[in-house]
Design an enzyme around this catalytic site. Structure first.
Site, short mmCIF file in Angstrom:
data_model
loop_
_atom_site.label_atom_id
_atom_site.label_comp_id
_atom_site.label_asym_id
_atom_site.label_seq_id
_atom_site.Cartn_x
_atom_site.Cartn_y
_atom_site.Cartn_z
N LYS A 22 65.99 -19.62 50.08
CA LYS A 22 66.73 -20.07 48.89
C LYS A 22 67.98 -19.23 48.68
O LYS A 22 69.08 -19.74 48.47
CB LYS A 22 65.84 -19.95 47.67
CG LYS A 22 66.59 -19.95 46.32
CD LYS A 22 65.68 -19.84 45.14
CE LYS A 22 65.39 -18.44 44.72
NZ LYS A 22 66.34 -17.80 43.82
N ASN A 23 67.83 -17.90 48.80
CA ASN A 23 68.95 -17.01 48.47
C ASN A 23 69.99 -16.90 49.57
O ASN A 23 71.00 -16.22 49.39
CB ASN A 23 68.41 -15.63 48.08
CG ASN A 23 67.70 -15.68 46.74
OD1 ASN A 23 67.72 -16.72 46.07
ND2 ASN A 23 67.04 -14.60 46.37
N CYS A 117 68.58 -13.46 31.21
CA CYS A 117 67.59 -13.64 32.27
C CYS A 117 66.35 -12.82 31.91
O CYS A 117 66.45 -11.71 31.38
CB CYS A 117 68.20 -13.15 33.59
SG CYS A 117 67.07 -13.36 34.97
N ARG A 122 71.80 -8.60 33.56
CA ARG A 122 72.43 -8.96 34.85
C ARG A 122 73.91 -9.29 34.61
O ARG A 122 74.31 -10.42 34.56
CB ARG A 122 71.70 -10.15 35.46
CG ARG A 122 70.25 -9.85 35.78
CD ARG A 122 69.54 -11.05 36.33
NE ARG A 122 69.90 -11.30 37.73
CZ ARG A 122 69.39 -12.28 38.46
NH1 ARG A 122 68.56 -13.16 37.90
NH2 ARG A 122 69.72 -12.45 39.72
N VAL A 124 78.09 -9.43 35.28
CA VAL A 124 78.90 -9.90 36.42
C VAL A 124 80.21 -9.11 36.51
O VAL A 124 81.17 -9.57 37.13
CB VAL A 124 79.19 -11.42 36.31
CG1 VAL A 124 77.93 -12.23 36.56
CG2 VAL A 124 79.84 -11.77 34.97
N ASP A 308 62.41 -8.44 44.65
CA ASP A 308 61.80 -9.77 44.57
C ASP A 308 60.38 -9.80 45.11
O ASP A 308 59.71 -10.83 45.01
CB ASP A 308 62.65 -10.81 45.32
CG ASP A 308 63.96 -11.04 44.62
OD1 ASP A 308 64.85 -11.68 45.20
OD2 ASP A 308 64.12 -10.55 43.48
N ILE A 330 66.18 -1.61 40.52
CA ILE A 330 67.16 -2.70 40.41
C ILE A 330 67.13 -3.29 39.00
O ILE A 330 68.16 -3.36 38.32
CB ILE A 330 66.87 -3.82 41.44
CG1 ILE A 330 66.74 -3.24 42.85
CG2 ILE A 330 67.94 -4.90 41.37
CD1 ILE A 330 68.01 -2.67 43.43
N ARG A 400 61.30 -23.08 41.25
CA ARG A 400 62.70 -22.70 41.53
C ARG A 400 62.83 -22.07 42.90
O ARG A 400 63.88 -22.14 43.52
CB ARG A 400 63.19 -21.71 40.46
CG ARG A 400 63.27 -22.26 39.07
CD ARG A 400 63.92 -21.29 38.13
NE ARG A 400 65.24 -20.87 38.64
CZ ARG A 400 66.07 -20.07 37.95
NH1 ARG A 400 65.72 -19.62 36.77
NH2 ARG A 400 67.23 -19.73 38.44
C1 EPZ Z 1 70.24 -11.54 43.87
O1 EPZ Z 1 70.63 -11.61 42.51
C2 EPZ Z 1 69.04 -12.46 44.01
N1 EPZ Z 1 69.41 -13.82 43.64
C3 EPZ Z 1 67.90 -11.98 43.11
O2 EPZ Z 1 66.78 -12.80 43.40
C4 EPZ Z 1 67.55 -10.55 43.49
O3 EPZ Z 1 66.53 -10.08 42.62
C5 EPZ Z 1 68.80 -9.66 43.39
O4 EPZ Z 1 69.85 -10.20 44.21
C6 EPZ Z 1 68.54 -8.24 43.84
O5 EPZ Z 1 68.10 -8.23 45.15
C7 EPZ Z 1 70.06 -14.59 44.53
O6 EPZ Z 1 70.39 -14.16 45.61
C8 EPZ Z 1 70.33 -16.01 44.11
P1 EPZ Z 1 72.51 -8.23 42.01
P2 EPZ Z 1 72.02 -10.93 42.07
O7 EPZ Z 1 73.89 -8.61 41.64
O8 EPZ Z 1 72.97 -10.93 43.17
C9 EPZ Z 1 73.63 -5.09 38.81
C10 EPZ Z 1 65.10 -14.32 42.96
O9 EPZ Z 1 63.97 -14.03 42.57
N2 EPZ Z 1 74.93 -5.77 38.71
O10 EPZ Z 1 72.26 -7.71 43.38
O11 EPZ Z 1 72.43 -11.52 40.78
C11 EPZ Z 1 72.48 -5.85 38.16
O12 EPZ Z 1 72.42 -5.54 36.79
C12 EPZ Z 1 66.30 -13.66 42.35
O13 EPZ Z 1 65.34 -15.11 43.91
C13 EPZ Z 1 75.94 -5.22 37.93
O14 EPZ Z 1 75.76 -4.17 37.31
O15 EPZ Z 1 71.56 -9.45 41.82
C14 EPZ Z 1 71.27 -5.33 38.91
O16 EPZ Z 1 70.85 -4.11 38.33
C15 EPZ Z 1 65.95 -12.93 41.08
N3 EPZ Z 1 77.13 -5.86 37.86
C16 EPZ Z 1 71.83 -5.02 40.30
O17 EPZ Z 1 73.25 -5.06 40.18
C17 EPZ Z 1 77.38 -7.01 38.55
O18 EPZ Z 1 78.53 -7.54 38.47
C18 EPZ Z 1 71.46 -5.99 41.35
O19 EPZ Z 1 71.94 -7.22 40.93
C19 EPZ Z 1 76.35 -7.55 39.34
C20 EPZ Z 1 75.13 -6.91 39.42
#
Ligand code: EPZ
Length: 421
Positions: A22-23, A117, A122, A124, A308, A330, A400
């Site tokens: 999926k990811n 969430c 989370r 951006v 995950d 994380i 999902r």
């Molecule tokens: C991806 O989410 C995955 N989703 C998540 O899987 C997964 O848990 C996560 O990566 C971590 O491995 C998809 O790929 C669709 P991040 P993502 O940005 O990219 C911080 C599932 O179960 N952060 O790597 O959104 C954030 O707060 C889902 O399939 C910032 O601070 O996660 C977190 O602490 C759930 N600023 C850390 O980074 C930002 O601009 C990791 O988040 C972005 C992120």
């Protein structure tokens, strides 16, 4: 609302096949606005998140569909509409990844900020920091991010206190590939799904070096063509199915996976003293004498232990012979499943970003509530081994990210059925 009704205590047996990741599908599909031509993904799993992204793509002038073969295709039909609506984006965070590709190809993009969430904060901010470093003029208005201007290569650092951002890396990368000049992305995420996106973009004509490292070098090109792509197997689904075999102390074969994507999880299986046989593209679980060993587990960005898989592994540790400590680096709040597992007889207490699990001899079935995609998987795993009946509510969370999981588990002999109540 659908629920899963699980009668615990059944031994499993047989073989189950892992679906496409999926990811990996989501960021590749989100890259469709970049392309002059049709993309197709040949092994996209049937998941509600993918269907949601396809609906959002159609609101931004990208035609897409899923054929009976399971093949998903997407092609730009009308680049004039470039607003991804809040009503859809809030339901699926990965749709925020339309921002980079749409802006880079069209010079304009308007995408709703994702909503809250259940697994934690989370933001951006790193997505926006990276796009600004590529020359995007960004403003936030009415809950939407608007990006304008032409992408120009630059030097970006995407790391953060937690390590690196997976979707942030994908979003920025999808702008850099069409930027004028060269871009370096330091502190890039290197999850297998990010690597798959890189390889897909290269197949479309992008020039990217450093794939699989925290330093990506991109030479911008003028145009990207479509391509046909088979995404990598879903390493999280694979490990979840392996735990289904382990928690029921059964012999099952999980096939169609990439063991090299699961090194950190295999390391914790080894620490737990479970019996598994790792093949070229499969993992076989074997019954063991006695209970699993307790252990410490901390989640990190890849190649560390994946967040995950934290909830699913915790379900296994509730039955360990001793005290385990699970720490989230994380998403420090990603423990809603702990309270639900406690309802099934687990002994878990929170200590800040950690959960301390005192292993018990058995779990007992109970009505429980799913809260996010992976927490719901953990509750299903616990239900497989709990004595009696477990009712997992809100299984739309599990739909999902897991393709027909109740069918896969039933094919292994589990007593799981989807009920409407
Ligand atoms: C991806 O989410 C995955 N989703 C998540 O899987 C997964 O848990 C996560 O990566 C971590 O491995 C998809 O790929 C669709 P991040 P993502 O940005 O990219 C911080 C599932 O179960 N952060 O790597 O959104 C954030 O707060 C889902 O399939 C910032 O601070 O996660 C977190 O602490 C759930 N600023 C850390 O980074 C930002 O601009 C990791 O988040 C972005 C992120």
């Amino acid at each position: 609302m659908d629920k899963f009704r699980i009668v615990g205590g059944k031994k499993l047996s047989g073989t189950v096949r892992v679906s496409g990741a999926k990811n990996a599908v989501l960021p590749i599909l989100a890259a469709a606005p970049l392309l002059d031509g049709r993309m197709e993904i040949t092994n996209a799993p049937h998941l509600s998140d993918i269907a949601t992204l396809m609906r959002i793509l159609s609101t931004v002038g990208v035609k897409c569909d899923r054929e009976h073969s399971g093949r998903v295709w997407a092609e730009v039909s009308d680049p004039r509409s470039s607003t991804a609506p809040y009503s859809l984006v809030r339901t699926m965070r990965a749709s925020f990844n339309l921002l980079g590709p749409m802006w880079a190809r069209r010079g304009y993009a308007k995408v709703s900020l994702p909503g809250g969430c259940n697994i934690g904060h989370r933001p951006v901010d790193l997505h926006l920091k990276g796009l600004r470093a590529l020359g995007a003029r960004i403003r936030v208005e009415g809950g939407y991010v608007v990006a304008e201007g032409e992408p120009v290569g630059g030097r970006i650092y995407l790391g953060g206190s937690f390590g690196s951002t997976v979707l942030g890396t994908c979003n920025v990368l999808c702008a850099a590939v069409l930027a004028k000049g060269d871009t370096t992305i330091e502190g890039a995420a290197m999850e297998p799904e990010v690597q798959d996106l890189c390889h897909f973009l290269i197949a479309c004509g992008a020039e990217i070096e450093g794939v699989g490292s925290h330093l990506l070098r991109v030479h911008g090109v003028k145009e990207l063509k479509g391509a046909s792509w088979k995404v990598i197997p879903d390493r999280i689904e694979a490990a979840t199915l392996v735990i289904a075999g382990l928690i029921t102390n059964s012999e099952i074969l999980v096939e169609g996976l990439r063991p090299e994507h699961l090194s950190a999880v295999l390391d914790r299986f080894d620490a737990a003293g479970v019996r598994i046989e790792v093949g070229e593209d499969s993992i076989r679980t074997l019954p063991r004498e006695g209970r699993i060993r307790p252990l410490d587990l901390t989640t990190y960005p890849y190649p560390g232990f994946p967040t995950d898989m934290q909830a699913q592994f915790m379900a296994l540790l509730t039955l360990a012979d001793g005290i385990s400590v699970v720490t989230e680096r994380i998403y420090p709040e990603r423990f809603i499943h702990a309270a639900e597992l406690t309802r099934m007889g687990a002994l878990i207490r929170r200590e800040g970003a950690s959960a301390v699990i005192q292993g018990v001899e058995r779990l007992s079935g109970a009505p429980v509530m799913a809260s996010d995609l992976r927490a719901s998987a953990a509750l299903v795993l616990a239900g497989l081994v709990a004595e009696g009946i477990t009712l997992v509510d809100r299984v739309y969370h599990i739909d999902r990210g897991y393709e027909r999981i109740e069918e896969k588990l039933r094919s292994l002999g589990a007593d799981v059925e989807r009920v409407q109540e």
